[in-house]
Design a protein around this motif. Structure first.
Motif, PDB file in Angstrom:
ATOM      1  N   LEU A   1       0.851  -1.190   0.000  1.00 36.59           N
ATOM      2  CA  LEU A   1       0.000   0.000   0.000  1.00 36.59           C
ATOM      3  C   LEU A   1       0.884   1.237   0.000  1.00 36.59           C
ATOM      4  CD1 LEU A   1      -2.998   0.984   0.308  1.00 36.59           C
ATOM      5  CD2 LEU A   1      -2.517   1.191   2.748  1.00 36.59           C
ATOM      6  N   ILE A   2       0.591   2.164  -0.911  1.00 31.44           N
ATOM      7  CA  ILE A   2       1.383   3.392  -1.005  1.00 31.44           C
ATOM      8  C   ILE A   2       0.430   4.561  -0.810  1.00 31.44           C
ATOM      9  CG2 ILE A   2       3.065   4.645  -2.409  1.00 31.44           C
ATOM     10  CD1 ILE A   2       2.884   1.882  -4.132  1.00 31.44           C
ATOM     11  N   LYS A   3       0.858   5.553  -0.022  1.00 31.74           N
ATOM     12  CA  LYS A   3      -0.027   6.693   0.269  1.00 31.74           C
ATOM     13  C   LYS A   3       0.383   7.930  -0.519  1.00 31.74           C
ATOM     14  CE  LYS A   3      -2.424   5.395   4.127  1.00 31.74           C
ATOM     15  NZ  LYS A   3      -3.375   5.872   5.079  1.00 31.74           N
ATOM     16  N   GLN A   4      -0.493   8.897  -0.533  1.00 26.77           N
ATOM     17  CA  GLN A   4      -0.232  10.208  -1.125  1.00 26.77           C
ATOM     18  C   GLN A   4       0.294  10.118  -2.558  1.00 26.77           C
ATOM     19  OE1 GLN A   4       2.294  12.249   1.726  1.00 26.77           O
ATOM     20  NE2 GLN A   4       1.098  11.263   3.333  1.00 26.77           N
ATOM     21  N   VAL A   5      -0.366   9.298  -3.308  1.00 31.18           N
ATOM     22  CA  VAL A   5       0.047   9.126  -4.695  1.00 31.18           C
ATOM     23  C   VAL A   5      -0.910   9.909  -5.585  1.00 31.18           C
ATOM     24  CG1 VAL A   5       0.424   7.448  -6.521  1.00 31.18           C
ATOM     25  CG2 VAL A   5       0.916   6.849  -4.163  1.00 31.18           C
ATOM     26  N   GLU A   6      -0.376  10.528  -6.598  1.00 35.78           N
ATOM     27  CA  GLU A   6      -1.228  11.292  -7.501  1.00 35.78           C
ATOM     28  C   GLU A   6      -1.150  10.737  -8.915  1.00 35.78           C
ATOM     29  OE1 GLU A   6      -0.072  15.327  -7.339  1.00 35.78           O
ATOM     30  OE2 GLU A   6      -0.852  15.601  -5.303  1.00 35.78           O
ATOM     31  N   ASP A   7      -2.242  10.893  -9.612  1.00 35.48           N
ATOM     32  CA  ASP A   7      -2.237  10.644 -11.046  1.00 35.48           C
ATOM     33  C   ASP A   7      -1.761   9.238 -11.422  1.00 35.48           C
ATOM     34  OD1 ASP A   7      -2.992  11.744 -13.423  1.00 35.48           O
ATOM     35  OD2 ASP A   7      -0.928  12.178 -14.012  1.00 35.48           O
ATOM     36  N   VAL A   8      -2.277   8.245 -10.704  1.00 35.75           N
ATOM     37  CA  VAL A   8      -1.917   6.873 -11.050  1.00 35.75           C
ATOM     38  C   VAL A   8      -3.160   6.152 -11.558  1.00 35.75           C
ATOM     39  CG1 VAL A   8      -1.260   4.658 -10.074  1.00 35.75           C
ATOM     40  CG2 VAL A   8       0.040   6.690  -9.523  1.00 35.75           C
ATOM     41  N   ALA A   9      -2.986   5.363 -12.593  1.00 31.49           N
ATOM     42  CA  ALA A   9      -4.133   4.704 -13.219  1.00 31.49           C
ATOM     43  C   ALA A   9      -4.264   3.274 -12.743  1.00 31.49           C
ATOM     44  CB  ALA A   9      -3.993   4.733 -14.728  1.00 31.49           C
ATOM     45  N   TYR A  10      -5.485   2.781 -12.801  1.00 35.42           N
ATOM     46  CA  TYR A  10      -5.751   1.375 -12.492  1.00 35.42           C
ATOM     47  C   TYR A  10      -4.967   0.497 -13.469  1.00 35.42           C
ATOM     48  CZ  TYR A  10      -8.335  -2.984 -12.112  1.00 35.42           C
ATOM     49  OH  TYR A  10      -8.672  -4.295 -11.970  1.00 35.42           O
ATOM     50  N   ASP A  11      -4.353  -0.572 -12.944  1.00 39.21           N
ATOM     51  CA  ASP A  11      -3.616  -1.535 -13.745  1.00 39.21           C
ATOM     52  C   ASP A  11      -2.266  -1.013 -14.266  1.00 39.21           C
ATOM     53  OD1 ASP A  11      -3.679  -4.219 -14.539  1.00 39.21           O
ATOM     54  OD2 ASP A  11      -4.012  -3.650 -16.623  1.00 39.21           O
ATOM     55  N   GLU A  12      -1.855   0.180 -13.786  1.00 46.88           N
ATOM     56  CA  GLU A  12      -0.582   0.733 -14.250  1.00 46.88           C
ATOM     57  C   GLU A  12       0.593  -0.052 -13.676  1.00 46.88           C
ATOM     58  OE1 GLU A  12      -0.587   4.980 -13.925  1.00 46.88           O
ATOM     59  OE2 GLU A  12       1.577   5.141 -14.203  1.00 46.88           O
ATOM     60  N   LEU A  13       1.680  -0.081 -14.424  1.00 45.58           N
ATOM     61  CA  LEU A  13       2.886  -0.780 -13.989  1.00 45.58           C
ATOM     62  C   LEU A  13       3.719   0.158 -13.120  1.00 45.58           C
ATOM     63  CD1 LEU A  13       4.722  -3.307 -14.371  1.00 45.58           C
ATOM     64  CD2 LEU A  13       5.756  -2.086 -16.278  1.00 45.58           C
ATOM     65  N   GLY A  14       4.275  -0.364 -12.031  1.00 46.91           N
ATOM     66  CA  GLY A  14       5.149   0.430 -11.177  1.00 46.91           C
ATOM     67  C   GLY A  14       6.501  -0.242 -11.018  1.00 46.91           C
ATOM     68  N   GLU A  15       7.479   0.557 -10.657  1.00 45.61           N
ATOM     69  CA  GLU A  15       8.812   0.021 -10.377  1.00 45.61           C
ATOM     70  C   GLU A  15       9.175   0.378  -8.953  1.00 45.61           C
ATOM     71  OE1 GLU A  15      11.359   0.108 -14.542  1.00 45.61           O
ATOM     72  OE2 GLU A  15      11.666   1.656 -13.038  1.00 45.61           O
ATOM     73  N   ILE A  16       9.728  -0.581  -8.243  1.00 44.71           N
ATOM     74  CA  ILE A  16      10.160  -0.321  -6.872  1.00 44.71           C
ATOM     75  C   ILE A  16      11.684  -0.371  -6.886  1.00 44.71           C
ATOM     76  CG2 ILE A  16       9.972  -1.063  -4.477  1.00 44.71           C
ATOM     77  CD1 ILE A  16       7.558  -2.850  -5.657  1.00 44.71           C
ATOM     78  N   GLU A  17      12.320   0.703  -6.440  1.00 45.25           N
ATOM     79  CA  GLU A  17      13.779   0.704  -6.407  1.00 45.25           C
ATOM     80  C   GLU A  17      14.224   0.519  -4.968  1.00 45.25           C
ATOM     81  OE1 GLU A  17      15.655   3.923  -8.529  1.00 45.25           O
ATOM     82  OE2 GLU A  17      17.525   3.563  -7.429  1.00 45.25           O
ATOM     83  N   LEU A  18      14.946  -0.554  -4.719  1.00 46.52           N
ATOM     84  CA  LEU A  18      15.446  -0.814  -3.382  1.00 46.52           C
ATOM     85  C   LEU A  18      16.688   0.033  -3.132  1.00 46.52           C
ATOM     86  CD1 LEU A  18      13.477  -3.110  -3.787  1.00 46.52           C
ATOM     87  CD2 LEU A  18      15.085  -4.637  -2.687  1.00 46.52           C
ATOM     88  N   ALA A  19      17.072   0.096  -1.872  1.00 43.34           N
ATOM     89  CA  ALA A  19      18.242   0.893  -1.513  1.00 43.34           C
ATOM     90  C   ALA A  19      19.476   0.407  -2.277  1.00 43.34           C
ATOM     91  CB  ALA A  19      18.483   0.821  -0.012  1.00 43.34           C
ATOM     92  N   SER A  20      19.512  -0.897  -2.547  1.00 45.55           N
ATOM     93  CA  SER A  20      20.667  -1.462  -3.256  1.00 45.55           C
ATOM     94  C   SER A  20      20.657  -1.109  -4.740  1.00 45.55           C
ATOM     95  CB  SER A  20      20.617  -2.979  -3.118  1.00 45.55           C
ATOM     96  OG  SER A  20      19.438  -3.452  -3.740  1.00 45.55           O
ATOM     97  N   GLY A  21      19.597  -0.488  -5.190  1.00 46.97           N
ATOM     98  CA  GLY A  21      19.502  -0.187  -6.624  1.00 46.97           C
ATOM     99  C   GLY A  21      18.746  -1.249  -7.399  1.00 46.97           C
ATOM    100  N   GLU A  22      18.417  -2.336  -6.751  1.00 49.93           N
ATOM    101  CA  GLU A  22      17.664  -3.404  -7.428  1.00 49.93           C
ATOM    102  C   GLU A  22      16.254  -2.895  -7.769  1.00 49.93           C
ATOM    103  OE1 GLU A  22      17.194  -6.923  -5.015  1.00 49.93           O
ATOM    104  OE2 GLU A  22      15.685  -7.706  -6.410  1.00 49.93           O
ATOM    105  N   ILE A  23      15.783  -3.285  -8.945  1.00 46.55           N
ATOM    106  CA  ILE A  23      14.460  -2.856  -9.391  1.00 46.55           C
ATOM    107  C   ILE A  23      13.498  -4.034  -9.376  1.00 46.55           C
ATOM    108  CG2 ILE A  23      13.143  -1.912 -11.336  1.00 46.55           C
ATOM    109  CD1 ILE A  23      15.007   0.182 -10.701  1.00 46.55           C
ATOM    110  N   ARG A  24      12.348  -3.840  -8.768  1.00 43.28           N
ATOM    111  CA  ARG A  24      11.293  -4.866  -8.858  1.00 43.28           C
ATOM    112  C   ARG A  24      10.044  -4.218  -9.408  1.00 43.28           C
ATOM    113  NH1 ARG A  24      12.154  -7.903  -3.110  1.00 43.28           N
ATOM    114  NH2 ARG A  24      14.338  -8.386  -3.448  1.00 43.28           N
ATOM    115  N   ARG A  25       9.128  -5.058  -9.895  1.00 48.74           N
ATOM    116  CA  ARG A  25       7.954  -4.487 -10.543  1.00 48.74           C
ATOM    117  C   ARG A  25       6.656  -4.788  -9.798  1.00 48.74           C
ATOM    118  NH1 ARG A  25       9.676  -6.529 -16.359  1.00 48.74           N
ATOM    119  NH2 ARG A  25      10.779  -7.934 -14.973  1.00 48.74           N
TER     120      ARG A  25
END
Lengths: 458, 588
Positions: free
Chosen positions: A17-41
Motif C-alpha cells: 500500500l502506497i499513500k499520497q500518490v497522484e495521477d496513477v491509473a488502475y492496472d498501471e505498472l510500477g517500479e520499486i527501487e530498493l536501496a541497493s539499486g535493485e528494481i522490482r515491478r
C-alpha cells in the motif's frame, strides 16, 4: 522522469500500500527501487483517493518501507517482442536468462492481451496429426484449438506433451511453425526434460521458452503464462506462424492467484480460489484461436495436475468449461502399463467434428470414432460385470465386447511415446479392432463404409 | 448534465463523487475513453458504478457523466442476423472499425443508421393508435416481417404516414397527441431491466417442436415455457442449445453466449447462414439474433447480456411472433453477479453468491410466457426461455442450479456417463422431467395421433423397468432373468440406442418431425409386442434377439422424412415375417 514516492505504508505478502500518490491509473505498472539499486515491478490493483494498492510481481524479501522508492510508468506490464525471440530462454517475467543479448524489440505488447472479437474469429478446422492414436482417432486436435491435458501427480503428462510437440504436423502442408513453452512453477528436472527433448529434435531453434521454476517466486507465475501468450500472439498474428503453446502447470498458476486473493481478503470461491478464477483462466485460454484475414494460429495445450485425481476440483472443472475439450490421463491405465495412459471415454475434443472426414482425414473417421467409443464403453461395463460375477454371467456378444475393450487398450491406446502413427494407420487399427465384433453390432457405421473398409469381406 | 469525478477504481467497479443528482441504474460514461457503465448504488453523493469495459488506465479525477437514462436497447429493423455484445454494440461494426480485437472505448451503434428499409404502412391517416398498434411493416429478412409498433407512451391520431425507403432514424409517421405532434422513426429504445408490457399473460398450450426426439417425445417444452439444461462440462449443453436454436419451430431465435467460448459463437456465426430452416426454406441466420459476451470479454457486460437478449426477444414477441431465447450459460451470468457483489462488499449468501440471486433468476425466467400483446389487433406472442446451467463440478446441488430448478418447468438433466458412451443428446431419461408433458400430450393426441400419450407412457415405463432390471443383473447376472424380462432389456436398449440417441451431424437424423417420431417409436415398440407374443408361442429368446430386422430398426432414424411411411411399414413387415419364421423353429 516519473515522480518517485517514498510513502510505502504497508507490505503484506504480495500486496503493498502506497499513500499520497497522484495521477496513477488502475492496472498501471510500477517500479520499486530498493536501496541497493535493485528494481522490482508491481501493478496497481486498486486506487482509492490518493491510496494505491499494488501487487508485487516479484518476492517481497528485502523491501524496506522507508528506503524503497516507487515510480509509476504510465503503461501496463508489457513484453518486448521480436522474431529473434525464437531459440531464446526467458525468465517468468520475460527477461532473457540465457546469457544472450537483450531483445531488440520490434514492438512492445501489453501482456494482458485484448479479447478477440468473436465476429473476427475463424473457426478452427484444420486437422493436426499428432501421431497419437487416442488423440488423432478419437479426440482430434485442430489448429487453433485449446486442448488441455488433465493429469495426476506421477503420471507421464510431460512425455505426452513432448511427443505431441515433436510429432504434430498438418497433412499436406509445409508450415511455418513455432513452439512457445511456459514452465510455471515446475521442477528443474521437468523443465529440463522438455528443453532436452526440444534440443534432441532440433525444435529448440523454433522455440521460445519462459521458465519459472518451483524455487522462483510464486507471484511471478501470474505473469508467466501471459508473457508466453503475448509472444505467441506476436508470432502468430503478426508474423503469420502456426504456434503451439504448452503451459505447464496451470495448477501452480491458480495457486499463485489464490495467494494474492487471500492476501486481499476477498470472499473466496470454492476451495479458497478467487471467485473470478473462471474469468481469469478464460482471459488466458481464449487467446488461442485463429483470426479472420490472418495466416497464423495459436494452438494451446495447457497441462494441469488434478489435486487428488479429482476432475471436479475447481482448476480442472473451470478449465474444462472454457477449453475445447480435454485429454484425461488415468492412473489405472498407467498402472496397467498403458502408455500414454489416456482415458479416452471422458476425454473429448469439441472441435473434432469440423476437422475430420472426407478431404481432411477420411470419410469413415466420424462413424468409426463413435463406434469405437460406444464399443469400448460397453466392453468396459462388461469387464466390470465379469469381475463380479464371472465370465459365465455375460452374454456371448458381451464377451466379445470385453475382449474388444482389452485389445483396444493394448493395441490402440498403448503405442508408447516414440511411435508416430499416421492417421491411416490409426484408422486401420480401429477397423482391425472393430472386426472382433459381429458386423451387425456396428450400428453407428454407415453400411457403405462397412463394405469399403471392414477388413473381413462378406 | 450530471458530472462527477472518479475517486476509486477496483476492477470493473468504479466509485465517483459529485453524483448526487444522478439516478440509480442510470447509464454513465467514465473517463476520456467514455467507457459505458451503470450506477448500482448511491451513498451520499458517491455512486458505485459497474463498468462494462476494461477499466485499466482509469485514474482518480477522471470525469464521469450521467446520460440520465437507464440501460436500454435499440429496437428497429437490422437486429436479425446481427451479432452484438452484452450491451448491444454491433460486433461486426466493431470489427470494421477496430480490427480483430476488442479494444475499449470503441463507439459504435447497435443498428446501422445509413441502411434504408422499405416501409409499408398498415395504419392510415386519421387512425387512432396507441402503444403496440402496428404502424406498418418492413420485410427485414425472408421469414421475418418486422412490425413497426407505436412506442410506449404515445397515443393519438395518425397525422401522416407514407410508404418508402427510410433509415431507422427517419420519420415514418406523425402522430397527433394531446401534447402535440410526435414524429415517429422506426427506431425505439426500451430499458432492459424491466419487462416490456403486454395486455395479459396466458397459459402455454402447444409444444415447441425441437426435432430432438428425447425432448419432443419424453420431455417436451411448451411455446412460452421455460426450461433448463444443467450439466458438467463435456456433457453437451452447447450442442443441445445449438440444436434447439437450429431446429425449433419458432419465428425468431435469440442466442446469448454469456461467458462462454469465443469459437462457439463463431461456429454459430459461420454455420447458421449455411443451414436451411426446414419450415421456411430460408437460411437459419435470417431468423437469428446473436448476443455474444464471451468469457474473455469484460465481466460486467456479461451480467447485462441476459437482459439485452430477453428484451430484444420480448420486442419480437410483441409483434405476435413465437420467440425462443437460449442463454448459454446462466451460471456465468450468476458468477458475474457474484463478482460485482463481492466488489461492492455485500454480505454473501450461499457459496459467495449474493442473496438476491434467486429473485434475479426468477425475474429473468418469468419474462418468458405466452401473452396477449399490446395493440388493438389482439395478436398473441410466445417467448420460450431455455437456460444452460454449468454447475461447479457437475454437482447440481449448487445454488444456481437449485434456484433455476425451482423456477423452470422443464429440466433436461445432462449426464456425463452418457456423454462418455457418446450417447447424444446426453439427456438422462430417468432424472429429467417436464411439467408440460400432460398438457402437451393432449395437444399431440389431437394433432398428431390419438395414441401419442399412450405410446410415450409405455416407452417411459419400459425405461424405468430397465433401470430396475439392470440393478438385478449387476447382482445375479443376465441369465437369471426370465425371457420376458430379457425382452424388456432388449427393447429398452433399442429405445435408448435406436430412438433416443440422435446424431446432430447426420443430415437425416439431426431433425425429426413429430410424425417421424411417432412412427419410429411405434416401430421400436412393435418389436417388443410381437416379441412377447412370439415368446408365448414358443419362440426362443436368442432367435428374437438376433433377428436380422433389428439392424434395420436401428438404422430407421436415417430414413428421410418423405420415405418414412413406406420404409417403416416394410421394416415392420420384414420383422413380423421373421418372427413368424422363428416361432415354429425347434431348438437345436
Amino acid at each position: 522522469m516519473p515522480r518517485e514516492y517514498r510513502t510505502i505504508q504497508e507490505v503484506s505478502g504480495p500486496l503493498m500500500l502506497i499513500k499520497q500518490v497522484e495521477d496513477v491509473a488502475y492496472d498501471e505498472l510500477g517500479e520499486i527501487e530498493l536501496a541497493s539499486g535493485e528494481i522490482r515491478r508491481c501493478k496497481v490493483l486498486q486506487v482509492e483517493g490518493d491510496n494505491v494498492l499494488v501487487q508485487l510481481f516479484e518476492a517481497n524479501a528485502g523491501l524496506n518501507l522507508s528506503s524503497a522508492k516507487v515510480r509509476f510508468l504510465g503503461r501496463s506490464l508489457d513484453l518486448p517482442v521480436s522474431q529473434d525471440m525464437l531459440g531464446r530462454v526467458f525468465s517468468g517475467m520475460g527477461d532473457p536468462i540465457d546469457d544472450g543479448p537483450a531483445i531488440i524489440a520490434d514492438k512492445r505488447m501489453d501482456i494482458n492481451g485484448v479479447p478477440i472479437n468473436p465476429a473476427a474469429r475463424q473457426y478452427p478446422a484444420e486437422f493436426i496429426q499428432t501421431g497419437v492414436s487416442a488423440i488423432d482417432g478419437l479426440n482430434t486436435l485442430v489448429r487453433g484449438q485449446k486442448l488441455p491435458i488433465f493429469s495426476c501427480s506421477g503420471l507421464p503428462h510431460a512425455n505426452l506433451a513432448a511427443q505431441i510437440a515433436r510429432q504434430a504436423r498438418v497433412l499436406g502442408g509445409q508450415s511455418n511453425f513455432a513452439v512457445v513453452f511456459a514452465a510455471i512453477g515446475i521442477t528443474f528436472e521437468e523443465s529440463e526434460f522438455f528443453i532436452s527433448d526440444f534440443r534432441r529434435t532440433g525444435a529448440i531453434d523454433r522455440t521460445v521458452l519462459f521458465i519459472n521454476l518451483a524455487d522462483d517466486p510464486a507471484i511471478e507465475r501470474i505473469s508467466t503464462p501471459r508473457m508466453a501468450l503475448t509472444a505467441a500472439e506476436y508470432l502468430a498474428f503478426e508474423c503469420g506462424m502456426h504456434v503451439l503453446v504448452i503451459l505447464t502447470d496451470i495448477t501452480n498458476y491458480a495457486e499463485a492467484l489464490r495467494e494474492v486473493s487471500a492476501a486481499r481478503k476477498e470472499v473466496p470461491g470454492r476451495r479458497g480460489y478467487p471467485g473470478n478464477l473462471y474469468s481469469d483462466l478464460a482471459t488466458m485460454y481464449e487467446r488461442a484461436g485463429r483470426q479472420l484475414g490472418k495466416k497464423g494460429s495459436i494452438t494451446m495445450i495447457p497441462i494441469l495436475t488434478m489435486p487428488e485425481d479429482d476432475k471436479t476440483h475447481p482448476i480442472p472443472d473451470l478449465t474444462g468449461y472454457i477449453t475445447e475439450g480435454q485429454i484425461i490421463l488415468s492412473r489405472e491405465l498407467d498402472r496397467k502399463g498403458v502408455t500414454p495412459p489416456i482415458d479416452v471415454l471422458p476425454s473429448l475434443s469439441r472441435l473434432k467434428d469440423k476437422g475430420i472426414g472426407a478431404g481432411k482425414t477420411r470419410e469413415d473417421h466420424a462413424n468409426t470414432m463413435n463406434q469405437l467409443f460406444a464399443a469400448y464403453s460397453r466392453g468396459k461395463d462388461a469387464k466390470e460385470l465379469m469381475s463380479i460375477l464371472g465370465e459365465a454371467a455375460l452374454s456371448d456378444v458381451d464377451k466379445l465386447y470385453a475382449k474388444f475393450a482389452e485389445e483396444f487398450e493394448e493395441k490402440y491406446v498403448s503405442q508408447g511415446f516414440e511411435t508416430n502413427r499416421s492417421i491411416e494407420e490409426t484408422l486401420e487399427i480401429g477397423w482391425q479392432l472393430l472386426s472382433i465384433l459381429p458386423k451387425s453390432e456396428l450400428k453407428r457405421i454407415k453400411q457403405e463404409y462397412i463394405e469399403k473398409y471392414h477388413p473381413i469381406k462378406d | 448534465m450530471i458530472e462527477g469525478k472518479v475517486i476509486k477504481i477496483a476492477g470493473p467497479l468504479v466509485v465517483a463523487s459529485g453524483m448526487r443528482e444522478a439516478n440509480i441504474k442510470d447509464v454513465v460514461h467514465v473517463g476520456a475513453a467514455r467507457l459505458i457503465g451503470e450506477i448500482l448504488e448511491m451513498r451520499g453523493d458517491e455512486a458505485s458504478i459497474q463498468v462494462y469495459e476494461e477499466t485499466a488506465g482509469l485514474k482518480p479525477g477522471d470525469v464521469v457523466v450521467s446520460t440520465g437514462a437507464p440501460l436500454s436497447v435499440e429496437l428497429a429493423p437490422g437486429l436479425i442476423g446481427g451479432i452484438f455484445d452484452g450491451i448491444q454494440r454491433s460486433l461486426v461494426a466493431i470489427k470494421d472499425v477496430a480490427g480483430t480485437n476488442l479494444h475499449k472505448g470503441v463507439d459504435v451503434k447497435a443498428l446501422d443508421r445509413e441502411k434504408k428499409w422499405h416501409f409499408v404502412p398498415v395504419a392510415k391517416v386519421g387512425d387512432k393508435v396507441g402503444p403496440g398498434d402496428v404502424l406498418g411493416t418492413v420485410q427485414e429478412t425472408g421469414p421475418v416481417l418486422h412490425k413497426i409498433m407505436v412506442p410506449l407512451g404515445t397515443e393519438g391520431t395518425v397525422a401522416s404516414i407514407k410508404e418508402g425507403d427510410f433509415t431507422v432514424v427517419e420519420t415514418i409517421a406523425v402522430v397527433k397527441t394531446d401534447k402535440g405532434d410526435v414524429n415517429l422513426p422506426m427506431l425505439q429504445s426500451t430499458p432492459v431491466r424491466n419487462p416490456r408490457p403486454y395486455k395479459q399473460k396466458l397459459m402455454p398450450e402447444r409444444p415447441m417442436t425441437t426435432g430432438q426426439r428425447v425432448i419432443d417425445t419424453l420431455f417436451p417444452v411448451a411455446k412460452g415455457g421455460t426450461a433448463a439444461v444443467p450439466g458438467p462440462f463435456g456433457s453437451g449443453k452447447t450442442v443441445v442449445q445449438h440444436a434447439l436454436a437450429k431446429w425449433s419451430d419458432v419465428d425468431v431465435v435469440i442466442y446469448i453466449g454469456c461467458g462462454e467460448r469465443g469459437n462457439e459463437m463463431t461456429d454459430v456465426l459461420r454455420e447458421f447462414p449455411e443451414l436451411i430452416d426446414p419450415r421456411t426454406g430460408e437460411s437459419l441466420m435470417n431468423r437469428t439474433v446473436l448476443i455474444a459476451n464471451t468469457s474473455d470479454m469484460p465481466v460486467a457486460a456479461r451480467e447485462a447480456s441476459i437482459y439485452t437478449g430477453i428484451t430484444i426477444a420480448e420486442y419480437f414477441r410483441d409483434m405476435g411472433y413465437s420467440v425462443a431465447i437460449m442463454a448459454d450459460s446462466t451460471s456465468r451470468w450468476a458468477e458475474a453477479l457474484r463478482e460485482m457483489s463481492g466488489r461492492l462488499e455485500e454480505m454473501p449468501g450461499e457459496e459467495g453468491y449474493p442473496a438476491y440471486l434467486t429473485s434475479r433468476l426468477a425475474q429473468f425466467y418469468e419474462r418468458a410466457g405466452r401473452v396477449k400483446c399490446l395493440g388493438a389487433d389482439g395478436r398473441e406472442g410466445e417467448l420460450t426461455a431455455i437456460g444452460a446451467v454449468s454447475p461447479a463440478g457437475g454437482d447440481i446441488s449448487e445454488p444456481v442450479a437449485q434456484a433455476t430448478l425451482r423456477i423452470v418447468k422443464v429440466f433436461w438433466s445432462l449426464d456425463s456417463a452418457l456423454a462418455y458412451k457418446r450417447h447424444f443428446p446426453a439427456i438422462n431419461w430417468l432424472s429429467s422431467h417436464s411439467l408440460y408433458a400432460d398438457d402437451m400430450g393432449k395437444w399431440l393426441n389431437t394433432n398428431i395421433d390419438e395414441n401419442w400419450t399412450k405410446l410415450r407412457g409405455r416407452a417411459m415405463s419400459l425405461l424405468q423397468q430397465e433401470a430396475e432390471l439392470e440393478e438385478m443383473v449387476q447382482l445375479v447376472g443376465v441369465d437369471a432373468l426370465s425371457a420376458e424380462d430379457r425382452m424388456v432389456l432388449e427393447v429398452s436398449r433399442s429405445i435408448r440406442e435406436d430412438y433416443i440417441q440422435q446424431n446432430a451431424f447426420d443430415d437425416n437424423d439431426a431433425y425429426s418431425t413429430f410424425d417421424k417420431q411417432f412412427k419410429m417409436l411405434k416401430l421400436v415398440l412393435s418389436y417388443y409386442d410381437a416379441g412377447i407374443d412370439a415368446l408365448k408361442k414358443g419362440a426362443q429368446l436368442d432367435d428374437l434377439i438376433n433377428l436380422k430386422a433389428r439392424e434395420r430398426i436401428a438404422r430407421a432414424k436415417a430414413v428421410p422424412q418423405e420415405q418414412v411411411d413406406a420404409a417403416y411399414a416394410e421394416i415392420e413387415r420384414e420383422m413380423l415375417a421373421e418372427m413368424a419364421s422363428v416361432i415354429g423353429k425347434e431348438e437345436d
